[in-house]
Every structure is written in C-alpha cells, then in structure tokens.
Design a protein around this motif. Structure first.
Motif, PDB file in Angstrom:
ATOM      1  N   LEU A  83     -92.955 -35.848  40.262  1.00 34.16           N
ATOM      2  CA  LEU A  83     -92.148 -34.672  39.975  1.00 34.16           C
ATOM      3  C   LEU A  83     -92.090 -33.707  41.152  1.00 34.16           C
ATOM      4  O   LEU A  83     -91.214 -32.846  41.214  1.00 34.16           O
ATOM      5  CB  LEU A  83     -92.708 -33.932  38.746  1.00 34.16           C
ATOM      6  CG  LEU A  83     -92.505 -34.598  37.392  1.00 34.16           C
ATOM      7  CD1 LEU A  83     -93.396 -33.953  36.332  1.00 34.16           C
ATOM      8  CD2 LEU A  83     -91.042 -34.523  36.969  1.00 34.16           C
ATOM      9  N   GLY A  84     -93.046 -33.856  42.067  1.00 35.78           N
ATOM     10  CA  GLY A  84     -93.083 -32.975  43.227  1.00 35.78           C
ATOM     11  C   GLY A  84     -93.478 -31.546  42.890  1.00 35.78           C
ATOM     12  O   GLY A  84     -93.053 -30.596  43.574  1.00 35.78           O
ATOM     13  N   LEU A  85     -94.306 -31.376  41.857  1.00 35.36           N
ATOM     14  CA  LEU A  85     -94.708 -30.032  41.456  1.00 35.36           C
ATOM     15  C   LEU A  85     -95.664 -29.424  42.479  1.00 35.36           C
ATOM     16  O   LEU A  85     -96.477 -30.124  43.093  1.00 35.36           O
ATOM     17  CB  LEU A  85     -95.395 -30.060  40.094  1.00 35.36           C
ATOM     18  CG  LEU A  85     -94.589 -30.632  38.918  1.00 35.36           C
ATOM     19  CD1 LEU A  85     -95.349 -30.430  37.619  1.00 35.36           C
ATOM     20  CD2 LEU A  85     -93.211 -29.997  38.837  1.00 35.36           C
ATOM     21  N   ALA A  86     -95.565 -28.111  42.651  1.00 34.60           N
ATOM     22  CA  ALA A  86     -96.498 -27.400  43.529  1.00 34.60           C
ATOM     23  C   ALA A  86     -97.895 -27.468  42.929  1.00 34.60           C
ATOM     24  O   ALA A  86     -98.070 -27.317  41.714  1.00 34.60           O
ATOM     25  CB  ALA A  86     -96.067 -25.948  43.693  1.00 34.60           C
ATOM     26  N   VAL A  87     -98.884 -27.694  43.754  1.00 34.73           N
ATOM     27  CA  VAL A  87    -100.274 -27.782  43.305  1.00 34.73           C
ATOM     28  C   VAL A  87    -101.084 -26.722  44.037  1.00 34.73           C
ATOM     29  O   VAL A  87    -101.091 -26.670  45.275  1.00 34.73           O
ATOM     30  CB  VAL A  87    -100.865 -29.185  43.582  1.00 34.73           C
ATOM     31  CG1 VAL A  87    -102.337 -29.217  43.201  1.00 34.73           C
ATOM     32  CG2 VAL A  87    -100.085 -30.255  42.821  1.00 34.73           C
ATOM     33  N   ARG A  88    -101.733 -25.843  43.271  1.00 32.33           N
ATOM     34  CA  ARG A  88    -102.611 -24.835  43.839  1.00 32.33           C
ATOM     35  C   ARG A  88    -104.028 -25.189  43.435  1.00 32.33           C
ATOM     36  O   ARG A  88    -104.436 -24.983  42.297  1.00 32.33           O
ATOM     37  CB  ARG A  88    -102.239 -23.439  43.319  1.00 32.33           C
ATOM     38  CG  ARG A  88    -100.852 -22.945  43.731  1.00 32.33           C
ATOM     39  CD  ARG A  88    -100.765 -22.709  45.239  1.00 32.33           C
ATOM     40  NE  ARG A  88    -101.793 -21.818  45.714  1.00 32.33           N
ATOM     41  CZ  ARG A  88    -101.708 -20.481  45.728  1.00 32.33           C
ATOM     42  NH1 ARG A  88    -100.610 -19.899  45.252  1.00 32.33           N
ATOM     43  NH2 ARG A  88    -102.684 -19.747  46.205  1.00 32.33           N
ATOM     44  N   ASP A  89    -104.761 -25.778  44.355  1.00 31.59           N
ATOM     45  CA  ASP A  89    -106.137 -26.130  44.049  1.00 31.59           C
ATOM     46  C   ASP A  89    -107.066 -24.971  44.414  1.00 31.59           C
ATOM     47  O   ASP A  89    -106.728 -24.112  45.227  1.00 31.59           O
ATOM     48  CB  ASP A  89    -106.539 -27.416  44.755  1.00 31.59           C
ATOM     49  CG  ASP A  89    -106.490 -27.307  46.263  1.00 31.59           C
ATOM     50  OD1 ASP A  89    -105.522 -26.716  46.781  1.00 31.59           O
ATOM     51  OD2 ASP A  89    -107.416 -27.797  46.934  1.00 31.59           O
ATOM     52  N   TRP A  90    -108.209 -24.968  43.793  1.00 31.36           N
ATOM     53  CA  TRP A  90    -109.156 -23.892  44.025  1.00 31.36           C
ATOM     54  C   TRP A  90    -110.580 -24.431  43.979  1.00 31.36           C
ATOM     55  O   TRP A  90    -110.824 -25.527  43.469  1.00 31.36           O
ATOM     56  CB  TRP A  90    -108.971 -22.762  42.998  1.00 31.36           C
ATOM     57  CG  TRP A  90    -109.175 -23.168  41.560  1.00 31.36           C
ATOM     58  CD1 TRP A  90    -108.291 -23.788  40.733  1.00 31.36           C
ATOM     59  CD2 TRP A  90    -110.371 -22.994  40.791  1.00 31.36           C
ATOM     60  NE1 TRP A  90    -108.839 -24.010  39.503  1.00 31.36           N
ATOM     61  CE2 TRP A  90    -110.112 -23.516  39.493  1.00 31.36           C
ATOM     62  CE3 TRP A  90    -111.616 -22.421  41.054  1.00 31.36           C
ATOM     63  CZ2 TRP A  90    -111.078 -23.506  38.487  1.00 31.36           C
ATOM     64  CZ3 TRP A  90    -112.576 -22.401  40.047  1.00 31.36           C
ATOM     65  CH2 TRP A  90    -112.301 -22.945  38.774  1.00 31.36           C
ATOM     66  N   VAL A  91    -111.488 -23.669  44.541  1.00 29.79           N
ATOM     67  CA  VAL A  91    -112.899 -24.061  44.589  1.00 29.79           C
ATOM     68  C   VAL A  91    -113.729 -22.967  43.931  1.00 29.79           C
ATOM     69  O   VAL A  91    -113.261 -21.837  43.719  1.00 29.79           O
ATOM     70  CB  VAL A  91    -113.374 -24.290  46.036  1.00 29.79           C
ATOM     71  CG1 VAL A  91    -112.619 -25.454  46.677  1.00 29.79           C
ATOM     72  CG2 VAL A  91    -113.223 -23.028  46.873  1.00 29.79           C
ATOM     73  N   ASP A  92    -114.950 -23.314  43.600  1.00 36.01           N
ATOM     74  CA  ASP A  92    -115.851 -22.333  42.977  1.00 36.01           C
ATOM     75  C   ASP A  92    -115.951 -21.087  43.851  1.00 36.01           C
ATOM     76  O   ASP A  92    -116.145 -21.177  45.072  1.00 36.01           O
ATOM     77  CB  ASP A  92    -117.234 -22.943  42.771  1.00 36.01           C
ATOM     78  CG  ASP A  92    -117.243 -24.044  41.718  1.00 36.01           C
ATOM     79  OD1 ASP A  92    -116.267 -24.135  40.948  1.00 36.01           O
ATOM     80  OD2 ASP A  92    -118.222 -24.812  41.672  1.00 36.01           O
ATOM     81  N   GLY A  93    -115.814 -19.950  43.226  1.00 32.03           N
ATOM     82  CA  GLY A  93    -115.802 -18.684  43.946  1.00 32.03           C
ATOM     83  C   GLY A  93    -114.417 -18.070  43.993  1.00 32.03           C
ATOM     84  O   GLY A  93    -114.284 -16.853  44.136  1.00 32.03           O
ATOM     85  N   ASP A  94    -113.364 -18.914  43.878  1.00 31.54           N
ATOM     86  CA  ASP A  94    -111.995 -18.414  43.796  1.00 31.54           C
ATOM     87  C   ASP A  94    -111.715 -17.932  42.362  1.00 31.54           C
ATOM     88  O   ASP A  94    -112.442 -18.268  41.426  1.00 31.54           O
ATOM     89  CB  ASP A  94    -110.987 -19.516  44.143  1.00 31.54           C
ATOM     90  CG  ASP A  94    -111.059 -19.940  45.596  1.00 31.54           C
ATOM     91  OD1 ASP A  94    -111.605 -19.157  46.404  1.00 31.54           O
ATOM     92  OD2 ASP A  94    -110.597 -21.056  45.906  1.00 31.54           O
ATOM     93  N   ASN A  95    -110.638 -17.166  42.204  1.00 32.61           N
ATOM     94  CA  ASN A  95    -110.217 -16.718  40.873  1.00 32.61           C
ATOM     95  C   ASN A  95    -108.956 -17.482  40.473  1.00 32.61           C
ATOM     96  O   ASN A  95    -107.853 -17.136  40.889  1.00 32.61           O
ATOM     97  CB  ASN A  95    -109.934 -15.214  40.873  1.00 32.61           C
ATOM     98  CG  ASN A  95    -109.572 -14.702  39.484  1.00 32.61           C
ATOM     99  OD1 ASN A  95    -109.325 -15.469  38.555  1.00 32.61           O
ATOM    100  ND2 ASN A  95    -109.554 -13.386  39.326  1.00 32.61           N
ATOM    101  N   PRO A  96    -109.103 -18.543  39.661  1.00 39.44           N
ATOM    102  CA  PRO A  96    -107.929 -19.357  39.314  1.00 39.44           C
ATOM    103  C   PRO A  96    -106.922 -18.592  38.456  1.00 39.44           C
ATOM    104  O   PRO A  96    -105.734 -18.907  38.458  1.00 39.44           O
ATOM    105  CB  PRO A  96    -108.529 -20.532  38.542  1.00 39.44           C
ATOM    106  CG  PRO A  96    -109.801 -19.993  37.967  1.00 39.44           C
ATOM    107  CD  PRO A  96    -110.326 -19.037  38.986  1.00 39.44           C
ATOM    108  N   TYR A  97    -107.378 -17.576  37.727  1.00 40.46           N
ATOM    109  CA  TYR A  97    -106.480 -16.817  36.866  1.00 40.46           C
ATOM    110  C   TYR A  97    -105.524 -15.971  37.701  1.00 40.46           C
ATOM    111  O   TYR A  97    -104.374 -15.756  37.303  1.00 40.46           O
ATOM    112  CB  TYR A  97    -107.298 -15.972  35.895  1.00 40.46           C
ATOM    113  CG  TYR A  97    -108.311 -16.821  35.166  1.00 40.46           C
ATOM    114  CD1 TYR A  97    -107.920 -17.678  34.138  1.00 40.46           C
ATOM    115  CD2 TYR A  97    -109.654 -16.815  35.558  1.00 40.46           C
ATOM    116  CE1 TYR A  97    -108.844 -18.495  33.499  1.00 40.46           C
ATOM    117  CE2 TYR A  97    -110.580 -17.631  34.922  1.00 40.46           C
ATOM    118  CZ  TYR A  97    -110.172 -18.479  33.898  1.00 40.46           C
ATOM    119  OH  TYR A  97    -111.078 -19.295  33.276  1.00 40.46           O
TER     120      TYR A  97
END
Length: 380
Positions: A83-97
C-alpha cells in the motif's frame, strides 16, 4: 490473493471508504490498534502489547502506521508495504502518542478509536489529543457489515469446509464415547478440512443439549440421545465458519421428532424471510412465530442469529428490537433452537449472505434430524 490476506486493492478501497466515513462523521480521523478492525483495514495480525502500534487514518490526508521499531518485521505480513503507507517507527523513550497527533495534523482533534484499544493506550492518547476519543464502531460498522465479493467468497469457502466436517460427524457419534472424545475428533477434522484453527466446538448430548453454550464433557453418549453439534473456525484469510446440526443416536421418540420438525420449519421460515429491506427483527420473528404457533415459544431462549466475518460474532444481530434493514452483502447466522432443561435440545444453524433478492446459504448440509445407528443391541 497473498497467503493470509486479500489482494492489496481490497485494502486500498477499505482505507478510502473508512476515511470518507470518518469525514462524514465529523472526525479528524481514526486511530486503530491491533484487533479485527486493523485486520479488516490493512490485513495486519499484529498483537497489542504495552508499546503502541496503531494505524492513524486521517479523514483528509495519508494514513500512517505508528509502530515500535522492534515490531517493524510484523508489518511485512500485512498489506502495508504494497500500500506504500507511511511508517513512523519509534523506540523506547519516544512518545508514540505525539506521533499519532502529528499524523492527525496536530491540535485538539475529534478522533475515533477502535473498541479493542486497551486503556493502557487510550488514556495517554486522550491526554495528548486534549479530548477523549469516541468509538470508531459507528464509523466502521456499515463497512464491516456489508461484505464485499472477496469476503463473500471467503465465507463460502469456510462454509463448505465446515459442511465437510459435519459430513464426518456421524462416524464419531458412537455410544460409549464421551463428548470430549467426539470433540477431539471434530477438532482434528476442522483443521484437516482447511481451517487454520478451531474457534469453538459444542457437543451437547442428551440433557447437555438443552444448554445452548455447553461445550463438551466426559458424559458418555447413549442410545436415544439427541446431540447438538455446533462448530466453527477461521478459514484463510481469517473468515469464520459456524454451523450447527442436531443428531439422533437411534430413532427419536415420536414427540421429539414432531418438535424437531417444527424447529426445522422455523429455521426455513427465517431463511425465507431474508431479503433487502426486511429488518433484522422481522427475520427473528419469522422463526419465533412458527415455534409460538406450536406452543414452543418458551423453548427458544436466544436470538435467531449474529453477524459473522473476521469475528465469529459481529453485527448485524438478528434479534427482537433491532430495526436495522437488511442490505445485500450482510452475512449472519440463522439458528433457532429449542431447549428442554434436563431432557434435550436441538438447534439448526446456517450462515446466509443477503443477496439482491433473497438469501444465499453458505451451508448446504441437510437440515433433517440426522439419525445415527445406535449399534447392535443398544437400548435407550
């Protein structure tokens, strides 16, 4: 079809339709965490963990997947790459919300979330959004209720597979065997006939048949028993079967046969009532009225049916008080039953799909009481 999911264009259409529905509802977008809604929209079977994974679907804009970096590999099994969707990955310590808020365009926004989102994620998301989200159930309800052609085909295959299992059940119903013995054989047959796993098995013999949600026990089958067998499971890409037939070990008593014949007429009447424009409660009434006319109204203790798809139980519910008009593409069970506590019970269940002018059952096994030999010398 890619193993385990539909072609990519199916999910592209669903995402587009969900965005339009969100806009029509006055929402900034949807936030969908793992569960049936996520699987419906992008084919993902990701699980919910303490780290947030979510599809962020703006009403106006491109979808984004927010996912922990250590869970990126799970996306390969979904339609996300194609689908080519944008992916925003995150690591512990980031705020995914905060990433969710950014994907929604920022600010205080009215958002809907899937009903399976745990409070662990809902509360911090509400804090970041500045408002408590509403449920996405109303937005996605109609999309999931109206099955597209790919879903109907999947339900047909699931129905045919569970029919093949029911064709084998008489061989398992031998006096002296326990309900659990029979259930074990059925479980093996469900997988052997193409299901990915077993969702549920009910083997209710004799008085246990009067409990609609009995599972199985160490009770031994006996000559003269009626046995309610209600079975189902997911068939790739995850659409469920659900079918009930009732068996008699040896010839039934005349009054049992008479009452069962009434139940059979009730089930037929309900299926015959299904067509676009008829309400869910009218289908329920069609079955109930036949039973009531023969003095069996009090023996029918549950609704006539439930929707089915990725979940075994979903909307629409075929029950008194539900004035929802049926539409082509809806799929649900038609399963009236009669129950006599301490004695016996019976149920007949098919899955039907609403067509342009009626109903298409996906189960085709005979509806008559299936008489299984009681064995030489057996007595009731």
């Amino acid at each position: 079809m890619t193993a385990g999911r539909f072609p990519t264009d199916v999910y592209a259409r669903r995402l587009s339709a969900a965005a339009v529905a969100a806009a029509d509802a006055g929402l900034a977008g949807l936030v969908i965490t793992p569960g049936y809604d996520l699987r419906y929209l992008i084919g993902s079977r990701a699980q919910t963990f303490e780290r947030l994974t979510a599809l962020v679907l703006p009403a106006d804009g491109d979808p984004t997947i927010v996912v922990p970096r250590l869970e990126l590999a799970a996306l390969k099994e979904s339609a996300v790459p194609e689908l080519g969707l944008a992916v925003r990955d995150w690591v512990d310590g980031d705020n995914p919300y905060a990433l969710v808020l950014e994907a929604l365009g920022g600010g205080t926004v009215k958002t809907a979330v899937t009903d399976s989102m745990p409070a662990l994620h809902l509360l911090p998301l509400a804090d970041v959004l500045g408002t408590v989200p509403v449920l996405a159930t109303d937005v996605l309800r109609r999309l999931r209720m109206i099955k597209d052609s790919a879903e109907v085909d999947a339900l047909r295959k699931a129905g045919a597979a569970i029919d093949r299992v029911h064709a084998r059940v008489p061989d398992f119903l031998v006096p002296g065997r326990t309900e659990a013995d029979v259930a074990a054989d059925i479980a093996e047959a469900i997988v052997a006939e193409g299901h990915s796993e077993v969702a549920f098995i009910i083997v209710g013999s004799g008085p246990h048949g009067a409990d609609p949600h009995h599972e199985c026990s160490d009770r031994e089958l006996r000559a003269g028993d009626l046995v309610v067998v209600d079975i189902g499971g997911p068939y790739e890409p995850g659409y469920n079967s659900d079918s009930t037939r009732t068996y008699s070990i040896g010839e039934p008593a005349p009054e049992v046969a008479r009452r069962y014949a009434v139940l059979q007429r009730a089930q037929q009447a309900a299926v015959a009532a299904v067509r676009p424009g008829v309400t869910a409660e009218q289908v329920d009434a069609a079955a109930r009225d036949v039973l009531a006319a023969e003095g069996l109204a009090d023996a029918f203790v549950h609704r006539t049916g439930h929707g089915i798809g990725l979940s075994v139980h979903e909307e629409p519910y075929i029950v008194a008080g539900n004035s929802l008009p049926l539409e082509a593409g809806m799929a649900f069970s038609v399963e009236p039953g009669i129950y006599f506590p301490g004695e016996w019970g019976a149920r007949i269940e098919d899955i039907v799909v609403v067509t342009d002018d009626g109903a298409e059952p996906v189960n085709t096994r005979p509806h008559e009481l299936v008489v299984v030999p009681a064995g030489p010398g057996a007595t009731a």
